[in-house]
Scaffold this active site. Structure first.
Site, PDB file in Angstrom:
ATOM      1  N   ASN A 121       1.493  -0.112  -1.030  1.00  0.00           N
ATOM      2  CA  ASN A 121       0.646   1.075  -1.187  1.00  0.00           C
ATOM      3  C   ASN A 121       1.008   1.683  -2.539  1.00  0.00           C
ATOM      4  O   ASN A 121       2.041   2.327  -2.671  1.00  0.00           O
ATOM      5  CB  ASN A 121       0.936   2.050  -0.035  1.00  0.00           C
ATOM      6  CG  ASN A 121       0.175   3.357  -0.197  1.00  0.00           C
ATOM      7  OD1 ASN A 121      -0.709   3.476  -1.043  1.00  0.00           O
ATOM      8  ND2 ASN A 121       0.522   4.342   0.616  1.00  0.00           N
ATOM      9  N   TRP A 122       0.152   1.409  -3.524  1.00  0.00           N
ATOM     10  CA  TRP A 122       0.477   1.876  -4.881  1.00  0.00           C
ATOM     11  C   TRP A 122       0.287   3.385  -5.023  1.00  0.00           C
ATOM     12  O   TRP A 122       0.733   3.975  -5.995  1.00  0.00           O
ATOM     13  CB  TRP A 122      -0.407   1.151  -5.909  1.00  0.00           C
ATOM     14  CG  TRP A 122      -0.121  -0.311  -6.067  1.00  0.00           C
ATOM     15  CD1 TRP A 122       0.799  -1.067  -5.391  1.00  0.00           C
ATOM     16  CD2 TRP A 122      -0.764  -1.213  -6.987  1.00  0.00           C
ATOM     17  NE1 TRP A 122       0.772  -2.368  -5.818  1.00  0.00           N
ATOM     18  CE2 TRP A 122      -0.187  -2.493  -6.799  1.00  0.00           C
ATOM     19  CE3 TRP A 122      -1.778  -1.075  -7.935  1.00  0.00           C
ATOM     20  CZ2 TRP A 122      -0.582  -3.608  -7.545  1.00  0.00           C
ATOM     21  CZ3 TRP A 122      -2.176  -2.184  -8.669  1.00  0.00           C
ATOM     22  CH2 TRP A 122      -1.584  -3.428  -8.477  1.00  0.00           C
ATOM     23  N   LYS A 123      -0.406   3.991  -4.085  1.00  0.00           N
ATOM     24  CA  LYS A 123      -0.716   5.430  -4.167  1.00  0.00           C
ATOM     25  C   LYS A 123      -1.407   5.716  -5.507  1.00  0.00           C
ATOM     26  O   LYS A 123      -2.131   4.861  -6.010  1.00  0.00           O
ATOM     27  CB  LYS A 123       0.538   6.275  -3.950  1.00  0.00           C
ATOM     28  CG  LYS A 123       1.285   5.860  -2.686  1.00  0.00           C
ATOM     29  CD  LYS A 123       2.399   6.777  -2.297  1.00  0.00           C
ATOM     30  CE  LYS A 123       3.090   6.224  -1.058  1.00  0.00           C
ATOM     31  NZ  LYS A 123       4.090   7.120  -0.504  1.00  0.00           N
ATOM     32  N   HIS A 155      -2.949   7.951   6.174  1.00  0.00           N
ATOM     33  CA  HIS A 155      -1.607   8.046   5.588  1.00  0.00           C
ATOM     34  C   HIS A 155      -1.149   9.506   5.653  1.00  0.00           C
ATOM     35  O   HIS A 155      -1.952  10.424   5.516  1.00  0.00           O
ATOM     36  CB  HIS A 155      -1.636   7.556   4.129  1.00  0.00           C
ATOM     37  CG  HIS A 155      -0.266   7.419   3.561  1.00  0.00           C
ATOM     38  ND1 HIS A 155       0.438   8.491   3.070  1.00  0.00           N
ATOM     39  CD2 HIS A 155       0.556   6.344   3.454  1.00  0.00           C
ATOM     40  CE1 HIS A 155       1.627   8.078   2.678  1.00  0.00           C
ATOM     41  NE2 HIS A 155       1.727   6.776   2.893  1.00  0.00           N
ATOM     42  N   GLU A 194       0.211  11.362   3.603  1.00  0.00           N
ATOM     43  CA  GLU A 194      -0.134  12.176   2.430  1.00  0.00           C
ATOM     44  C   GLU A 194      -1.584  12.651   2.519  1.00  0.00           C
ATOM     45  O   GLU A 194      -1.915  13.761   2.094  1.00  0.00           O
ATOM     46  CB  GLU A 194       0.132  11.375   1.147  1.00  0.00           C
ATOM     47  CG  GLU A 194       1.638  11.260   0.889  1.00  0.00           C
ATOM     48  CD  GLU A 194       2.066   9.984   0.183  1.00  0.00           C
ATOM     49  OE1 GLU A 194       1.228   9.283  -0.405  1.00  0.00           O
ATOM     50  OE2 GLU A 194       3.284   9.685   0.228  1.00  0.00           O
ATOM     51  N   GLU A 223       5.121   5.167  10.104  1.00  0.00           N
ATOM     52  CA  GLU A 223       5.766   5.684   8.895  1.00  0.00           C
ATOM     53  C   GLU A 223       6.339   7.076   9.169  1.00  0.00           C
ATOM     54  O   GLU A 223       5.611   8.072   9.068  1.00  0.00           O
ATOM     55  CB  GLU A 223       4.745   5.785   7.759  1.00  0.00           C
ATOM     56  CG  GLU A 223       4.127   4.473   7.366  1.00  0.00           C
ATOM     57  CD  GLU A 223       3.690   4.495   5.903  1.00  0.00           C
ATOM     58  OE1 GLU A 223       4.153   3.627   5.162  1.00  0.00           O
ATOM     59  OE2 GLU A 223       2.904   5.383   5.508  1.00  0.00           O
ATOM     60  N   GLY A 228       9.297   7.936   0.639  1.00  0.00           N
ATOM     61  CA  GLY A 228       9.618   8.345  -0.730  1.00  0.00           C
ATOM     62  C   GLY A 228      10.924   9.108  -0.836  1.00  0.00           C
ATOM     63  O   GLY A 228      11.240   9.681  -1.869  1.00  0.00           O
ATOM     64  N   SER A 256      10.475   4.034   2.724  1.00  0.00           N
ATOM     65  CA  SER A 256      11.625   3.574   1.935  1.00  0.00           C
ATOM     66  C   SER A 256      12.056   2.144   2.266  1.00  0.00           C
ATOM     67  O   SER A 256      13.250   1.850   2.326  1.00  0.00           O
ATOM     68  CB  SER A 256      12.795   4.552   2.063  1.00  0.00           C
ATOM     69  OG  SER A 256      12.433   5.824   1.548  1.00  0.00           O
ATOM     70  N   GLY A 307       5.707   1.603  -0.292  1.00  0.00           N
ATOM     71  CA  GLY A 307       5.212   2.453  -1.379  1.00  0.00           C
ATOM     72  C   GLY A 307       5.935   2.135  -2.680  1.00  0.00           C
ATOM     73  O   GLY A 307       5.601   1.176  -3.384  1.00  0.00           O
ATOM     74  N   GLY A 308       6.954   2.949  -2.988  1.00  0.00           N
ATOM     75  CA  GLY A 308       7.655   2.843  -4.266  1.00  0.00           C
ATOM     76  C   GLY A 308       8.034   1.429  -4.677  1.00  0.00           C
ATOM     77  O   GLY A 308       7.820   1.021  -5.824  1.00  0.00           O
TER      78      GLY A 308
HETATM   79  P1  PGA Z   1       7.775   4.559   0.294  1.00  0.00           P
HETATM   80  O1  PGA Z   1       6.267   4.882   0.786  1.00  0.00           O
HETATM   81  O2  PGA Z   1       8.003   3.091   0.515  1.00  0.00           O
HETATM   82  O3  PGA Z   1       7.784   4.935  -1.158  1.00  0.00           O
HETATM   83  O4  PGA Z   1       8.687   5.404   1.126  1.00  0.00           O
HETATM   84  C1  PGA Z   1       5.741   4.288   1.938  1.00  0.00           C
HETATM   85  C2  PGA Z   1       4.332   4.781   2.162  1.00  0.00           C
HETATM   86  O5  PGA Z   1       4.064   5.959   1.910  1.00  0.00           O
HETATM   87  O6  PGA Z   1       3.447   4.010   2.596  1.00  0.00           O
END
Ligand code: PGA
Length: 251
Positions: free
Chosen positions: A9-11, A96, A98, A168, A174, A214, A235-236
Site C-alpha cells: 500500500n504505497w499510500k 483503510h 486512514e 490492521e 506506521g 509495520s 505500507g512503509g
Molecule cells: P505500515 O502500513 O506497514 O507502514 O504500518 C500498513 C498499512 O497502512 O496498510
C-alpha cells in the site's frame, strides 16, 4: 487452499517516475521468482496506467487504494469502481483506517463500497482493526466484529470468497509497533470465527486474511507462519523494492 497474498500500500507516496521504477524493480524480481503467492501493489490513481504497463500481470498485480461509493455523476475528485474496472484492475483497498479517520469512511460506507466492487468483478481488500484505546479497554473483539458484519452486509455466499480481509491494528500502522505473531493470530482466528458464523466453516477456512501494521523484512516470516495469516498488507516497507522483496520471500 487459501490464496496467499503480499500486498503493498504505497499510500500518497512516490512521484510518477519513482512509482514506475519501483513497479519495474518488483516485476524484474518476480519474473525470476517462483511463488504461489500473489503480489499486489496499491498505487496512487495517477500512477495506475503506467504501473500496469510497467509490470506483467503474471508477476505483479495493481490495486487502487480507494473507490467512490457512487457510480458516476457530480462528485468532483472522486473515482468510481467502473472507472477502476475500465483500467483492467482486479483489486481495490477498501476501508483503510486512514480513510476511516481522515475522510469519514464509516462502517456503512465501507459496506457499500464492498458491494460496488463485487458487482464490478473487483476484489475488495477490506481493512478492519482497532485503536490502541479500544484494545486496552478490551473492546477490540467487538469493534472488529461490527466492522466485519457491516462490511459483509449484502455480500452473498457466492461472492464472499472474492473478498480479501486485512486485519490492521491502528496502533501498529506506521508506528514500528507490530502486533506480536500471537496477537495477530488470535484476531485472525477470531475473524475466521465471525466469517463462519455469517457464512460457513468451509468459507471461513478458504477466505484470505492478511495482516497489516509495520510488517518489515525482519518480522514478516514469523507473522506469515501463523496458521490463520495468509499474507500481508504492507505500507512503509512496500516503498523500497529491496524490503518488499524480502517480505515476498518471507511468504
Ligand atoms: P505500515 O502500513 O506497514 O507502514 O504500518 C500498513 C498499512 O497502512 O496498510
Amino acid at each position: 487452499m487459501r490464496k496467499k497474498i503480499v500486498a503493498g500500500n504505497w499510500k500518497m507516496n512516490t512521484l510518477l517516475a519513482e512509482g514506475i521504477t519501483l513497479a519495474q524493480e518488483l516485476n524484474t524480481f518476480m519474473s525470476g521468482y517462483e511463488t504461489d503467492a500473489k503480489v499486489v501493489i496499491g498505487v496512487p490513481f495517477t500512477h495506475i496506467s503506467q504501473c500496469i504497463d510497467a509490470v506483467d500481470e503474471k508477476n505483479v498485480l495493481i490495486s487502487a487504494q480507494n473507490c467512490s461509493e457512487h457510480d458516476s455523476g457530480a462528485y468532483t475528485g472522486e473515482v468510481s469502481v467502473q472507472m477502476i474496472k475500465s483500467l483492467g484492475l482486479k483489486y481495490v483497498i477498501v476501508g483503510h483506517s486512514e480513510r476511516r479517520e481522515y475522510f469519514g469512511d464509516t462502517d456503512g460506507l465501507v459496506g457499500i463500497k464492498v458491494i460496488k466492487c463485487l458487482e464490478n468483478g473487483i476484489s475488495p481488500i477490506v481493512c478492519c482493526g482497532e485503536t490502541l484505546e479500544e484494545r486496552e479497554s478490551g473492546n477490540h473483539f467487538d469493534i472488529i466484529k461490527t466492522q466485519l458484519l457491516k462490511a459483509c452486509i449484502g455480500v452473498q455466499r457466492t461472492s464472499i470468497l472474492d473478498v480479501i480481509i486485512a486485519y490492521e491494528p491502528i496502533w501498529a500502522i506506521g508506528t514500528g509497533k507490530t502486533a506480536s505473531p500471537e496477537q495477530a493470530q488470535e484476531i485472525h482466528a477470531y475473524i475466521r470465527e465471525i466469517i463462519s458464523e455469517i457464512y460457513s466453516v468451509e468459507i471461513a477456512s478458504e477466505i484470505s486474511i492478511l495482516y497489516g501494521g509495520s510488517v518489515k523484512p525482519n518480522n514478516a516470516k514469523e507473522l506469515f507462519s501463523q496458521n490463520d495469516i495468509d499474507g500481508g498488507l504492507v505500507g512503509g516497507a512496500s516503498l523500497k523494492a529491496e524490503d518488499f522483496i524480502q517480505i515476498i520471500k518471507a511468504i
